[in-house]
Write a protein that holds these residues in place. Structure first.
Motif, short mmCIF file in Angstrom:
data_model
loop_
_atom_site.label_atom_id
_atom_site.label_comp_id
_atom_site.label_asym_id
_atom_site.label_seq_id
_atom_site.Cartn_x
_atom_site.Cartn_y
_atom_site.Cartn_z
N PRO A 1 4.36 6.38 -18.91
CA PRO A 1 3.15 5.54 -18.95
C PRO A 1 3.45 4.15 -18.37
O PRO A 1 4.59 3.71 -18.33
CB PRO A 1 2.83 5.45 -20.44
CG PRO A 1 4.11 5.77 -21.15
CD PRO A 1 4.88 6.67 -20.24
N ASP A 2 2.39 3.48 -17.93
CA ASP A 2 2.54 2.14 -17.37
C ASP A 2 2.86 1.15 -18.48
O ASP A 2 2.17 1.08 -19.49
CB ASP A 2 1.24 1.71 -16.67
CG ASP A 2 0.98 2.53 -15.42
OD1 ASP A 2 1.96 2.99 -14.81
OD2 ASP A 2 -0.20 2.72 -15.08
N TYR A 3 3.91 0.37 -18.28
CA TYR A 3 4.32 -0.68 -19.21
C TYR A 3 3.75 -1.98 -18.69
O TYR A 3 3.98 -2.36 -17.55
CB TYR A 3 5.85 -0.74 -19.28
CG TYR A 3 6.38 -1.69 -20.31
CD1 TYR A 3 6.39 -1.36 -21.65
CD2 TYR A 3 6.88 -2.93 -19.93
CE1 TYR A 3 6.90 -2.23 -22.61
CE2 TYR A 3 7.39 -3.81 -20.87
CZ TYR A 3 7.39 -3.44 -22.21
OH TYR A 3 7.88 -4.31 -23.15
N GLN A 4 2.98 -2.67 -19.55
CA GLN A 4 2.31 -3.88 -19.11
C GLN A 4 2.29 -4.92 -20.22
O GLN A 4 2.54 -4.61 -21.37
CB GLN A 4 0.87 -3.55 -18.70
CG GLN A 4 0.06 -2.97 -19.86
CD GLN A 4 -1.29 -2.44 -19.43
OE1 GLN A 4 -1.67 -2.61 -18.28
NE2 GLN A 4 -2.00 -1.82 -20.34
N LYS B 1 -3.20 1.18 -23.95
CA LYS B 1 -4.31 0.76 -23.10
C LYS B 1 -5.44 0.22 -23.97
O LYS B 1 -5.56 0.54 -25.14
CB LYS B 1 -4.82 1.94 -22.29
CG LYS B 1 -3.76 2.61 -21.45
CD LYS B 1 -3.92 2.26 -20.03
CE LYS B 1 -2.97 3.05 -19.18
NZ LYS B 1 -2.01 2.27 -18.51
N SER B 2 -6.30 -0.61 -23.37
CA SER B 2 -7.44 -1.18 -24.08
C SER B 2 -8.58 -1.43 -23.10
O SER B 2 -8.35 -1.74 -21.93
CB SER B 2 -7.05 -2.49 -24.76
OG SER B 2 -8.18 -3.08 -25.35
N GLN C 1 -4.10 -16.14 -17.12
CA GLN C 1 -4.22 -14.75 -16.69
C GLN C 1 -4.99 -13.94 -17.73
O GLN C 1 -5.04 -14.29 -18.90
CB GLN C 1 -2.85 -14.15 -16.48
CG GLN C 1 -2.10 -14.77 -15.31
CD GLN C 1 -0.83 -14.01 -15.00
OE1 GLN C 1 -0.70 -12.83 -15.31
NE2 GLN C 1 0.11 -14.68 -14.37
N THR C 2 -5.56 -12.83 -17.30
CA THR C 2 -6.30 -11.94 -18.18
C THR C 2 -5.43 -10.75 -18.54
O THR C 2 -4.82 -10.13 -17.66
CB THR C 2 -7.60 -11.46 -17.49
OG1 THR C 2 -8.36 -12.61 -17.13
CG2 THR C 2 -8.42 -10.58 -18.40
N TYR C 3 -5.37 -10.43 -19.84
CA TYR C 3 -4.54 -9.33 -20.34
C TYR C 3 -5.40 -8.41 -21.21
O TYR C 3 -6.39 -8.85 -21.80
CB TYR C 3 -3.40 -9.87 -21.20
CG TYR C 3 -2.42 -10.74 -20.45
CD1 TYR C 3 -1.41 -10.17 -19.68
CD2 TYR C 3 -2.50 -12.12 -20.51
CE1 TYR C 3 -0.51 -10.97 -19.00
CE2 TYR C 3 -1.60 -12.93 -19.83
CZ TYR C 3 -0.61 -12.33 -19.07
OH TYR C 3 0.29 -13.12 -18.40
N PRO C 4 -4.99 -7.14 -21.33
CA PRO C 4 -5.67 -6.25 -22.28
C PRO C 4 -5.51 -6.77 -23.71
O PRO C 4 -4.46 -7.31 -24.06
CB PRO C 4 -4.95 -4.91 -22.10
CG PRO C 4 -4.28 -4.99 -20.77
CD PRO C 4 -3.97 -6.43 -20.56
N LEU C 5 -6.54 -6.62 -24.54
CA LEU C 5 -6.53 -7.09 -25.91
C LEU C 5 -6.47 -5.91 -26.87
O LEU C 5 -7.31 -5.01 -26.80
CB LEU C 5 -7.78 -7.93 -26.21
CG LEU C 5 -7.96 -8.40 -27.63
CD1 LEU C 5 -6.86 -9.39 -28.02
CD2 LEU C 5 -9.33 -9.01 -27.83
N LEU C 6 -5.48 -5.90 -27.75
CA LEU C 6 -5.35 -4.87 -28.77
C LEU C 6 -5.50 -5.54 -30.13
O LEU C 6 -4.78 -6.48 -30.44
CB LEU C 6 -4.00 -4.17 -28.67
CG LEU C 6 -3.76 -3.42 -27.36
CD1 LEU C 6 -2.32 -2.98 -27.26
CD2 LEU C 6 -4.67 -2.22 -27.27
N LYS C 7 -6.46 -5.07 -30.93
CA LYS C 7 -6.70 -5.66 -32.24
C LYS C 7 -5.96 -4.86 -33.31
O LYS C 7 -6.01 -3.62 -33.30
CB LYS C 7 -8.20 -5.68 -32.54
CG LYS C 7 -8.96 -6.59 -31.61
CD LYS C 7 -10.42 -6.60 -31.92
CE LYS C 7 -11.16 -7.54 -30.97
NZ LYS C 7 -12.61 -7.51 -31.18
N VAL C 8 -5.29 -5.57 -34.21
CA VAL C 8 -4.58 -4.94 -35.32
C VAL C 8 -5.06 -5.58 -36.62
O VAL C 8 -5.50 -6.72 -36.65
CB VAL C 8 -3.05 -5.10 -35.18
CG1 VAL C 8 -2.52 -4.31 -34.00
CG2 VAL C 8 -2.65 -6.55 -35.06
N GLU C 9 -5.01 -4.81 -37.70
CA GLU C 9 -5.49 -5.31 -38.99
C GLU C 9 -4.46 -6.18 -39.70
O GLU C 9 -4.82 -7.01 -40.52
CB GLU C 9 -5.88 -4.14 -39.89
CG GLU C 9 -7.08 -3.39 -39.38
CD GLU C 9 -7.48 -2.25 -40.29
OE1 GLU C 9 -6.92 -2.14 -41.40
OE2 GLU C 9 -8.33 -1.47 -39.88
#
Length: 82
Positions: free
Chosen positions: A7-10, A30-31, A41-49
């Motif tokens: 998978p792509d590492y980013q 991914k998000s 810069q713009t990055y994917p956002l991952l929300k965690v509780e």
């Protein structure tokens, strides 16, 4: 390494939904959501509780129950504790 199977590492931003704390790190997750980071810069956002910002262990608010071990419970049950 074989080509095309990894998978792509980013760089992604993780955000704790309870406190709003954000940090950037590498991930293969991914998000569909994105966020603009402090560097512009713009990055994917991952929300965690929960993260290290709100986890009871890291904040020092964790409570430990004094249950004792199996031997202690046995001795207490049969009034053998001194």
């Amino acid at each position: 390494m074989k080509q095309g199977i990894h998978p792509d590492y980013q760089q992604v931003v993780f955000m704790d939904t309870n406190s709003g704390y954000k940090f950037i790190t590498g991930s293969t997750k991914k998000s569909n959501e994105t966020i603009q980071w402090e560097d512009g810069q713009t990055y994917p956002l991952l929300k965690v509780e929960i993260s290290s910002d709100t986890h009871p262990f890291y904040t020092g608010k964790q409570k430990f129950a004094e249950k004792g071990g199996r031997v202690d419970r046995f001795l207490e049950k049969y009034n053998m504790k001194k």
